[in-house]
Scaffold this active site. Structure first.
Site, PDB file in Angstrom:
ATOM      1  N   HIS A 297       0.845  -1.189   0.000  1.00 48.84           N
ATOM      2  CA  HIS A 297       0.000   0.000   0.000  1.00 48.84           C
ATOM      3  C   HIS A 297       0.879   1.236   0.000  1.00 48.84           C
ATOM      4  CE1 HIS A 297      -3.186   2.798   1.036  1.00 48.84           C
ATOM      5  NE2 HIS A 297      -4.012   1.856   0.655  1.00 48.84           N
ATOM      6  N   ASP A 354      -7.966  -5.431   0.020  1.00 50.12           N
ATOM      7  CA  ASP A 354      -8.416  -6.347  -1.028  1.00 50.12           C
ATOM      8  C   ASP A 354      -8.018  -7.800  -0.781  1.00 50.12           C
ATOM      9  OD1 ASP A 354      -9.691  -4.471  -2.652  1.00 50.12           O
ATOM     10  OD2 ASP A 354      -7.774  -3.765  -3.404  1.00 50.12           O
TER      11      ASP A 354
END
Ligand code: ACO
Length: 422
Positions: A297, A354
Site C-alpha cells: 500500500h 483487497d
C-alpha cells in the site's frame, strides 16, 4: 507561523509550514514558482498533499484509519452503512430523526427511470460490469440535469447505485431485473435485487446482510487515493457530480487499485490450479515474476486496519455460513509466509483491504466480475464527501492543473513535405 527555508542559486526562500489537526506537516509551495521559478517534481504524487481535508485521517505507519475522527473499528462495529454515508458526507453523526429520514429517502429513490433499463440491453454478453457502471453513472446526469438540489442528487446516487449494480449483474446472466423493496435495509435491498428471481420468494440471509454492511463501511473512504483524487480532479473543472463519479469509477477499475480484489481471487485460483506451493509462489514474487496481489500500500507501511478487521470477519462469516473455502486457507498461508519473509518485511508490504474482501464476497455468492463494483458501492459516499468538500472550500477552489518538467525535443523545424494534401 512555522516556516522552512529553501536556498537555491544564492537566494533564500521562506516556505510556510502548514500543520494539520493530527500534527501532520507540509510545506506550502504554492508561491514557490512565482517567487523562484522552481516547481516541485513528485511523480505519482507520493509526497504531495493536494488539498486540506477534514474527512478521513490515515496514519500509515501506525495502521490508523478514522472517519471524521471516529476509529474505523468502532464505526464498523456500531454503525450501519447509511449512517456512515451521512457521517462522511455531512461531517457529523445524524440525530436519530435525521438518520431515519435519510434512510427513508435513500430507500425511496432506489428505482431508476424505466428508460434507463433499456441501456442495459445494448451491451454485449460478458460486458464487464465496471464498464456498465461507469456509463450508467454518466448517463444518470441526463435524467437529473438541473443541479438545483444537490442533496437530492446525492441521495439519488447513493440509492440508485445498488440498483444499477444489481441490474448490470442480472443483465450479465440473462435474468430479469428485480425491483427494490422499500422495507429492506440498503444492503438487504441490494442483495435481493442481485439474487432473487421472480419465480420464488427470497429472504436475505442476515449473516450476508451484515457481512455486506461491514464491507461497505470498510470501503467507504480512504482520503486522497487514485479514484478519490480523480473525483476531485474532474470535479475541479466544474464537471457535475455524476460525470465526476463516472471518472472515479474508471480510476478504481485498475488492478493496482480497486481491481486488485478481483486479481486476488484470480491469483489464488491460479495457485490452486497449478498446484503451486506457497513457498514456490512467494519465491516467484521475490524474483519479480509476479506480484502478491492484495499486498502493499502506498500509505500503510505497518498494517492496513481494514485487512485486519476483514481477516477476523472472514472466519466469523465462513463459520456462520457453514462454508469452507480452501482459498481462505491459502490466503492465510500466503500472508503468514510473506510476513515472515525478508523481502516483504524490508519493503513493509502487508495485506491490504483487497486481500480478504474477495474471499468474503465469494462466500456471499458475489461473482468475481462484480468484486470491483462492490468496492464502488462502498466508496461512493467517500467520493461524494470529497467532491462536496472541494466545492464548498473556503475561498473557492481552483481547477487542478499539475505542472511538468519537459524532457522532449527542443524547438525544431516542421519541414513542409507536401503532406498537407494527404
Ligand atoms: N508484491 C510484490 N512486491 C511488491 C508488491 C506486491 N504486491 N507491492 C509492492 N511491491 C514491491 C515493489 O516491487 C517495490 O520493490 P522494489 O523496491 O524492489 O522495486 C516495493 O515493493 C515498493 O513498491 P511500489 O510499487 O513502489 O509501491 P507503490 O506505493 O508505488 O504501490 C501498490 C502500491 C500499487 C498498492 C503496490 O503495492 C501493488 O501493486 N500492490 C498489489 C496490488 C494491490 O493489492 N492493490 C490494492 C491496493 S489497496 C487499494 O487500492 C484499495
Amino acid at each position: 507561523m512555522t516556516t522552512a527555508k529553501l536556498s537555491y542559486d544564492g537566494k533564500e526562500y521562506t516556505l510556510p509550514v502548514i500543520e494539520g489537526s493530527e500534527g501532520e506537516r507540509g510545506l506550502d509551495i504554492s508561491r514557490l514558482r512565482s517567487d523562484s521559478g522552481l516547481i516541485t517534481l513528485d511523480p505519482a504524487y507520493g509526497n504531495t498533499g493536494s488539498c486540506k481535508s477534514a474527512i478521513t485521517f490515515i496514519d500509515g505507519d501506525r495502521g490508523i484509519l478514522r472517519y471524521r475522527g471516529y476509529p474505523i473499528d468502532q464505526v464498523a462495529e456500531r454503525a450501519r452503512f447509511t449512517e456512515v454515508c451521512f457521517l462522511l458526507i455531512y461531517g457529523r453523526r445524524p440525530t436519530l430523526d435525521e438518520l431515519r429520514a435519510f434512510r427513508d429517502k435513500m430507500t425511496r429513490h432506489t428505482l431508476i427511470h424505466e428508460d434507463m433499463k433499456k441501456f442495459f440491453q445494448g451491451y454485449p454478453p460478458g460486458a464487464h460490469p465496471m464498464a456498465v457502471m461507469a456509463a450508467m453513472f454518466a448517463s444518470l446526469q441526463t435524467f437529473y440535469p438541473d443541479e438545483h438540489d444537490l442533496d437530492l442528487d446525492i441521495v439519488r446516487i447513493l440509492a440508485k447505485s445498488k440498483t444499477l449494480a444489481a441490474f448490470s449483474y442480472k443483465k450479465s446472466i440473462g435474468q430479469p431485473f428485480i425491483y427494490p423493496k422499500n422495507d429492506l435495509s440498503w444492503p438487504a435491498n441490494f442483495l435481493r435485487m442481485m439474487f432473487a428471481v421472480p419465480a420464488e420468494e427470497y429472504e436475505v440471509p442476515k449473516v450476508v446482510e451484515d457481512a455486506l454492511n461491514l464491507l461497505l463501511i470498510l470501503h467507504a473512504d480512504h482520503e486522497q487515493n487514485c479514484s478519490t483524487s480523480t473525483m476531485r480532479m474532474v470535479g475541479s473543472s466544474e464537471a457535475n457530480i455524476f460525470a465526476s463519479l463516472s471518472a472515479a469509477i474508471c480510476a478504481l477499475w485498475g488492478a493496482r487499485h480497486g481491481g486488485a480484489n478481483e486479481e486476488v481471487i484470480t491469483m489464488l485460483e491460479g495457485i490452486q490450479a497449478a498446484g503451486l506451493s506457497t513457498k514456490d509462489f512467494i519465491e516467484s514474487v521475490k524474483k519479480g515474476e509476479r506480484k502478491l496481489m492484495g499486498f502493499g500500500h502506498r500509505v500503510y507501511k505497518n498494517f492496513d486496519p481494514r485487512a485486519k478487521l476483514l481477516k477476523t470477519a472472514a472466519d466469523r462469516i465462513f463459520d456462520q455460513l457453514g462454508v469452507h473455502d480452501p482459498a481462505l486457507d491459502l490466503a492465510k498461508q500466503l500472508e503468514e509466509a510473506a510476513l515472515s519473509d525478508e523481502y516483504f518485511v524490508k519493503r513493509k508490504l502487508y495485506p491490504n483491504v483487497d486481500f480478504y474482501s474477495g474471499i468474503i464476497y465469494r462466500a456471499m455468492g458475489i461473482p468475481t466480475s462484480m468484486f470491483t463494483v462492490m468496492f464502488v458501492l462502498g466508496r461512493i459516499p467517500g467520493w461524494i464527501a470529497h467532491w462536496l468538500e472541494q466545492r464548498t472550500e473556503e475561498g473557492g477552489y481552483r481547477i487542478h492543473r499539475p505542472r511538468q518538467i519537459y524532457v522532449g525535443e527542443t524547438e525544431r523545424e516542421f519541414e513542409d513535405r507536401g503532406t498537407k494534401v494527404l
